[in-house]
Design an enzyme around this catalytic site. Structure first.
Site, PDB file in Angstrom:
ATOM      1  N   LYS A 168       0.841  -1.219   0.000  1.00 57.56           N
ATOM      2  CA  LYS A 168       0.000   0.000   0.000  1.00 57.56           C
ATOM      3  C   LYS A 168       0.872   1.263   0.000  1.00 57.56           C
ATOM      4  O   LYS A 168       0.629   2.185  -0.785  1.00 57.56           O
ATOM      5  CB  LYS A 168      -0.913  -0.039   1.232  1.00 57.56           C
ATOM      6  N   LYS A 243      -0.946  11.595   4.656  1.00 50.13           N
ATOM      7  CA  LYS A 243      -0.793  10.538   5.673  1.00 50.13           C
ATOM      8  C   LYS A 243      -0.015   9.347   5.084  1.00 50.13           C
ATOM      9  O   LYS A 243       0.943   8.856   5.681  1.00 50.13           O
ATOM     10  CB  LYS A 243      -2.180  10.061   6.136  1.00 50.13           C
TER      11      LYS A 243
HETATM   12  P1  NAD Z   1     -12.767   7.696   9.340  1.00 49.82           P
HETATM   13  O1  NAD Z   1     -12.087   8.681  10.198  1.00 49.82           O
HETATM   14  O2  NAD Z   1     -13.946   8.116   8.512  1.00 49.82           O
HETATM   15  O3  NAD Z   1     -13.248   6.431  10.228  1.00 49.82           O
HETATM   16  C1  NAD Z   1     -12.512   5.891  11.285  1.00 49.82           C
HETATM   17  C2  NAD Z   1     -13.501   5.456  12.351  1.00 49.82           C
HETATM   18  O4  NAD Z   1     -12.809   4.812  13.414  1.00 49.82           O
HETATM   19  C3  NAD Z   1     -14.272   6.622  12.981  1.00 49.82           C
HETATM   20  O5  NAD Z   1     -15.674   6.404  12.837  1.00 49.82           O
HETATM   21  C4  NAD Z   1     -13.829   6.606  14.447  1.00 49.82           C
HETATM   22  O6  NAD Z   1     -14.857   6.999  15.353  1.00 49.82           O
HETATM   23  C5  NAD Z   1     -13.461   5.139  14.620  1.00 49.82           C
HETATM   24  N1  NAD Z   1     -12.569   4.891  15.737  1.00 49.82           N
HETATM   25  C6  NAD Z   1     -11.418   5.528  16.071  1.00 49.82           C
HETATM   26  N2  NAD Z   1     -10.875   4.977  17.179  1.00 49.82           N
HETATM   27  C7  NAD Z   1     -11.704   3.978  17.554  1.00 49.82           C
HETATM   28  C8  NAD Z   1     -11.703   3.040  18.625  1.00 49.82           C
HETATM   29  N3  NAD Z   1     -10.733   3.024  19.536  1.00 49.82           N
HETATM   30  N4  NAD Z   1     -12.723   2.155  18.692  1.00 49.82           N
HETATM   31  C9  NAD Z   1     -13.721   2.162  17.780  1.00 49.82           C
HETATM   32  N5  NAD Z   1     -13.781   3.020  16.744  1.00 49.82           N
HETATM   33  C10 NAD Z   1     -12.788   3.920  16.650  1.00 49.82           C
HETATM   34  O7  NAD Z   1     -11.640   7.093   8.390  1.00 49.82           O
HETATM   35  P2  NAD Z   1     -11.844   6.314   6.983  1.00 49.82           P
HETATM   36  O8  NAD Z   1     -11.826   7.294   5.863  1.00 49.82           O
HETATM   37  O9  NAD Z   1     -12.978   5.361   7.139  1.00 49.82           O
HETATM   38  O10 NAD Z   1     -10.452   5.542   6.902  1.00 49.82           O
HETATM   39  C11 NAD Z   1     -10.203   4.366   7.656  1.00 49.82           C
HETATM   40  C12 NAD Z   1      -8.872   3.791   7.230  1.00 49.82           C
HETATM   41  O11 NAD Z   1      -8.915   3.489   5.832  1.00 49.82           O
HETATM   42  C13 NAD Z   1      -7.693   4.731   7.442  1.00 49.82           C
HETATM   43  O12 NAD Z   1      -6.596   3.992   7.876  1.00 49.82           O
HETATM   44  C14 NAD Z   1      -7.469   5.318   6.040  1.00 49.82           C
HETATM   45  O13 NAD Z   1      -6.125   5.712   5.831  1.00 49.82           O
HETATM   46  C15 NAD Z   1      -7.834   4.147   5.160  1.00 49.82           C
HETATM   47  N6  NAD Z   1      -8.259   4.501   3.804  1.00 49.82           N
HETATM   48  C16 NAD Z   1      -9.148   5.516   3.618  1.00 49.82           C
HETATM   49  C17 NAD Z   1      -9.542   5.830   2.309  1.00 49.82           C
HETATM   50  C18 NAD Z   1     -10.536   6.939   2.059  1.00 49.82           C
HETATM   51  O14 NAD Z   1     -10.711   7.325   0.880  1.00 49.82           O
HETATM   52  N7  NAD Z   1     -11.217   7.473   3.086  1.00 49.82           N
HETATM   53  C19 NAD Z   1      -9.025   5.112   1.227  1.00 49.82           C
HETATM   54  C20 NAD Z   1      -8.145   4.058   1.468  1.00 49.82           C
HETATM   55  C21 NAD Z   1      -7.764   3.774   2.767  1.00 49.82           C
END
Ligand code: NAD
Length: 294
Positions: A168, A243
């Protein structure tokens, strides 16, 4: 069909959990945010009051959390409560060291684990068309593939534990570097009197070709679906690219790899985000080049 504890129901995890429900799995959902839990419940997940409730007696545990520190903290909390032979899949994009720590914690309680970060963004999560980059031993990957199937169109087996995270960060470092190069070329072309379409017609079929031109062209016109045609609304936000480039720089440091262009891309996205454009699509970095003159 499996009982799946799903922790982290944000922009990505929320729709992923719903696709597992649609495939017939029993999904027990937990997030710190009540709003995300409500949406998951409306979509057919059962609600867990704590992360521990989500994972007790579950055959599979999936996490989709913001960063390595969240994954390590959640694994620390839940691992004593997962059953032996539970399959633990972390789909978050995190640093290699935290990924290794999570695998070790899972192994210490007899669980098997896979790191499976994704590409495809929020639309891929909604449509079930993500690509998973998976790292783990063969047995764990054999078990993970059918679970990932309703959430994605493809799972690439990248190798042993942490290989998914390695793939990744390598992929996204290439993406950032090619995007910046593509932006530079389109802006220089314009200053040399070239029409965007003419440059696109050449580059998209010549040796300068990349996804950054053919699918995600950073100027409006040549690729009507690219964010450039939608005022650079993400898409893939610059802050998320920053990030991932930070993770790539950590990985370079750890492995001793020389990544001068990756490092420079990191600095340019740092500047772009510090100037207040973190929520702009990452191809919008062309605006920074357009505003500058040598
Ligand atoms: P986001 O911030 O929308 O969601 C993360 C969720 O995790 C939140 O709802 C938060 O409340 C929850 N959370 C945090 N700590 C927690 C805990 N201790 N217990 C339970 N829940 C908890 O982020 P996202 O966009 O969904 O991204 C998630 C992952 O996917 C990240 O690592 C990001 O880098 C990766 N990612 C995101 C994208 C994108 O386009 N958004 C694309 C590829 C990869």
């Amino acid at each position: 069909m499996a009982t799946i504890g799903f922790i982290g129901l944000g922009n990505m995890g929320g729709p992923m959990a719903l696709n597992l429900v649609k495939a017939g799995h029993d999904v027990r959902a937990f997030d710190l945010s009540p709003d995300t839990i409500k949406i998951a419940q409306e979509g057919g997940c059962s609600v867990a009051d704590t992360a521990i409730d989500a994972v007790e007696d579950a055959e599979v545990v999936i996490t989709m959390l913001p960063a390595g520190k969240h994954v390590v903290a959640v694994y620390d909390e839940i691992c004593p409560y997962v059953s032996a032979h539970t399959l633990m899949i972390d789909c978050s994009t995190i640093d290699i060291e935290s990924a290794k720590a999570a695998h070790d914690m899972a192994a210490s309680v007899g669980a098997v684990s896979v790191d499976a970060p994704v590409s495809g963004g929020i639309m891929g999560a909604i449509n079930g068309t993500l690509t998973f980059m998976a790292g783990g031993n063969d047995g764990a990957l054999d078990r993970a593939e059918p679970i990932l199937e309703p959430m994605g169109s493809r799972t690439v087996r990248c190798g042993a534990v942490t290989a998914g995270q390695a793939a990744k960060v390598c992929n996204n470092m290439i993406l950032a570097v090619t995007m910046i190069g593509t932006c530079e070329a389109f802006e220089m072309g314009k200053r040399l009197g070239l029409e965007d379409q003419a440059l696109f017609d050449v580059v998209s079929t010549a040796s300068g070709q990349s996804w950054s031109t053919t699918t995600y062209c950073p100027v409006p016109g040549p690729v009507p679906t690219s964010p450039a045609n939608n005022d650079y609304k993400p898409g893939f936000a610059a802050a998320l690219m920053l990030k991932d480039l930070g993770l790539a720089q950590e990985a370079a440091e750890q492995s001793g790899a020389s990544t001068p262009l990756g490092n420079h891309a990191y600095e340019l996205y740092q500047k772009f985000c510090a100037d207040g454009h973190g929520d702009v699509d990452f191809s919008g970095i062309i605006k920074m080049l357009q505003s500058e003159k040598k």
